[in-house]
Design an enzyme around this catalytic site. Structure first.
Site, PDB file in Angstrom:
ATOM      1  CG  ASP A  16      61.764  19.544  54.649  1.00 16.18           C
ATOM      2  OD1 ASP A  16      61.122  19.589  55.707  1.00 16.18           O
ATOM      3  OD2 ASP A  16      61.448  20.194  53.625  1.00 16.18           O
ATOM      4  CG  ASP A  18      55.150  19.682  53.985  1.00 12.87           C
ATOM      5  OD1 ASP A  18      54.020  19.667  53.485  1.00 12.87           O
ATOM      6  OD2 ASP A  18      55.412  19.161  55.090  1.00 12.87           O
ATOM      7  CG  ASP A 192      61.467  22.941  50.934  1.00 13.12           C
ATOM      8  OD1 ASP A 192      61.486  22.350  52.033  1.00 13.12           O
ATOM      9  OD2 ASP A 192      60.553  23.706  50.590  1.00 13.12           O
TER      10      ASP A 192
HETATM   11 MG   LIG Z   1      60.195  21.842  53.544  1.00 12.36          MG
END
Ligand SMILES: [Mg+2]
Length: 246
Positions: A16, A18, A192
């Site tokens: 991923d 961000d 995240d």
């Molecule tokens: Mg993310």
């Protein structure tokens, strides 16, 4: 198990963007790409024989802009677009709502008590004013959704709503794993956010490992505190595996 032990050369690595590789910024465009990230990704891409992809909610064009001059395999918009290792771009849901909207509006033209609502991203057909038309509405919407790849139908109270449901990070990862150079490798996905949970489930179902960055409930088997630690661990994994030149 450390990331260095997990990340063997036989892995396929999905990352991923961000909150995983870069810290979340107050504004999406204000993200700062840490200086070591691009050389690190280039080294990982080489180490994994190309089996490295970014899996993000952002459009691929934005990922390319942040990671230039790199152009690695990527899935954007939560899997709605995907660029394979060969550079081909696969789009899910290119014009999905057009077809559903046409079907819904055609039905509403015949039955004025039906209401079509365009929610920008999903399309709802309300039949509160004509409950006797429920089955007709559901059948019409289901048929249109069935003919629109990547869409799913949600049933609410007196409403049938079509939304992109096929697109997910898990599906994007599975699609990569059907193609070279990803096929046959053990998948590792690092993310995240809540939207990354589908990716964790997918890789772990396939015998791989999910790594959650930061706090919050997760199905991922491993956890790291923040992007900075992730980059350090990835660098350590590479250093441990790369033969030193004397
Ligand atoms: Mg993310």
């Amino acid at each position: 198990m450390t990331l260095a032990e997990i990340l063997r050369p036989s892995c396929a690595l999905f990352l991923d963007f961000d909150g995983t590789m870069v810290d979340i910024a107050p504004q999406p465009h204000a993200v700062e790409v840490p200086e070591p990230l691009i050389p690190l990704l280039r080294a990982l891409h080489r180490y994994l024989d190309g089996a490295l992809a970014v899996i993000s909610g952002r459009p691929i064009a934005q990922l390319d802009a942040f990671l230039q001059p790199l152009q690695i395999p990527a899935a954007g918009v939560h899997g709605a677009e995907r660029r394979s290792a060969g550079g081909q771009v696969h789009l899910l849901d290119t014009h999905p709502l057009d077809h559903v909207e046409h079907a819904a509006r055609a039905l509403a033209a015949l039955h004025p008590r039906l209401l079509v609502e365009d929610k920008r991203g999903s399309l709802a057909l309300h039949y509160r004013q004509a409950p006797e038309l429920e089955q007709l509405c559901l059948d019409t919407m289901q048929k249109a959704v069935d003919e629109s790849p990547g869409m799913t139908l949600l049933r609410g109270k007196m409403v049938a709503e079509a939304k992109p449901g096929g697109a997910s990070k898990g599906r994007a990862i599975e699609d990569f794993l059907r193609e070279p150079p990803f096929a046959g490798r053990t998948p590792v996905f690092i993310g995240d956010d809540v939207t990354d949970e589908a990716g964790f489930s997918t890789v772990q179902r396939l015998g791989g490992t999910g790594v959650k960055v930061g706090e919050g409930a997760t199905v991922a088997a491993r956890r790291l505190p923040d992007p900075r630690t992730l980059l350090r661990e990835l660098e350590a994994a590479l250093a441990a595996r790369t033969p030193r030149t004397a």
